[in-house]
Design a protein around this motif. Structure first.
Motif, mmCIF file in Angstrom:
data_model
loop_
_atom_site.group_PDB
_atom_site.id
_atom_site.type_symbol
_atom_site.label_atom_id
_atom_site.label_comp_id
_atom_site.label_asym_id
_atom_site.label_seq_id
_atom_site.Cartn_x
_atom_site.Cartn_y
_atom_site.Cartn_z
ATOM 1 N N PHE A 42 0.809 -1.218 0.000
ATOM 2 C CA PHE A 42 0.000 0.000 0.000
ATOM 3 C C PHE A 42 0.848 1.277 0.000
ATOM 4 O O PHE A 42 0.310 2.376 0.131
ATOM 5 N N LYS A 44 2.567 4.408 -1.328
ATOM 6 C CA LYS A 44 2.295 5.242 -2.492
ATOM 7 C C LYS A 44 3.599 5.714 -3.132
ATOM 8 O O LYS A 44 4.519 6.158 -2.440
ATOM 9 N N THR A 64 -4.031 5.824 -7.455
ATOM 10 C CA THR A 64 -4.807 6.252 -6.290
ATOM 11 C C THR A 64 -5.154 7.730 -6.320
ATOM 12 O O THR A 64 -6.170 8.141 -5.751
ATOM 13 N N ALA A 85 -4.698 4.119 1.801
ATOM 14 C CA ALA A 85 -4.535 3.079 0.781
ATOM 15 C C ALA A 85 -4.902 1.686 1.280
ATOM 16 O O ALA A 85 -5.252 0.813 0.478
#
Length: 250
Positions: A42, A44, A64, A85
């Motif tokens: 998760f 980013k 995202t 996320a």
């Protein structure tokens, strides 16, 4: 030990990716393609270019956030997703919206979850309409896979995922997704799938939900206030009552 044919295909893929972004040598790309995922699914990874920035996570090779300037020059996020996320995992287990992910091995639906290639019948798990058909690759599609990062620069990132005949599909498949930002500004998505042994149906797609109003006011909460302009799409594929393509194009 990789076969000569497989290695040739992978080197061809690395050359293709190298034309889009910086790859630290073909050998590194080949190794990354078959490397088990490690790290935070998760986390980013943010890319930037003039007037645009975008964030992606390995879980589903997923977009995202995508920030661009509105008419007032203010940066706004124009895709639908989660600020946290980790919520994408919960989403997969509940609503399963596929927000921002790569879907596959076969996007959309397959009637009755079966198909035949070269006399061989394959059956895909039916995860929609009470078991009538598979959607986006079955119960565990590419949107729920952790893609390995093969390369990253300031404005480009390449994810790879090696599919070993998952969900009943025939043959192994190497998938390469490269996302690049340009100063136009623009987001360019290139997805390449390479079958390594058997013939197989392939149809990958970015499952992005757009919100061009960026939730800035009440009118931007729904797409019903937006206008869809598709000047090059003058025909549509006919579907039945459960959205299975009939084969007719109108």
């Amino acid at each position: 030990m990789l076969s000569t044919t497989t290695t040739t295909l992978l080197l061809a893929a690395s050359s293709l990716v190298a034309a889009q972004t910086t790859v630290n040598g073909s050998d590194n790309f080949v190794n990354a393609a078959f490397k088990a995922f490690t790290g935070d699914q998760f986390q980013k990874y943010t890319l930037t270019a003039a007037g645009i920035n975008a964030s992606f996570i390995p879980y589903g090779a997923r977009l995202t956030n995508l920030y661009v300037c509105d008419q007032n020059g203010t940066m706004q996020d124009v895709v639908v997703g989660y600020d946290n996320a980790t919520q994408y995992l919960h989403d997969s287990e509940t609503n399963h919206t596929y927000f921002g992910a790569v879907v596959g091995r076969y996007a959309n639906r397959i009637k009755n979850g079966t198909f035949e290639i070269d006399g061989q019948t394959s059956t895909i798990p039916d995860n929609e309409h009470g078991g009538l058909n598979p959607l986006h690759g079955g119960f565990v599609g590419y949107d729920q896979q952790n893609w390995t990062i093969a390369s990253q620069t300031g404005n480009s990132i390449t994810f790879v995922f090696y599919d070993q005949a998952q969900q009943g599909f025939p043959g192994d498949l190497l998938n390469v997704a490269t996302y690049t930002l340009t100063d136009e500004p623009a987001w360019i998505s290139r997805i390449v799938s390479i079958p390594l042994n058997d013939a197989t149906p392939i149809m990958l797609a970015n499952h992005v939900y757009w919100n061009l109003g960026a939730f800035v006011d009440e009118e931007a909460v729904t797409v019903l206030n937006d206008t869809l302009y598709m000047p090059y799409a003058d025909r549509i594929i006919e579907v039945d009552s459960i959205l299975i393509p009939t084969g007719a194009i109108n």
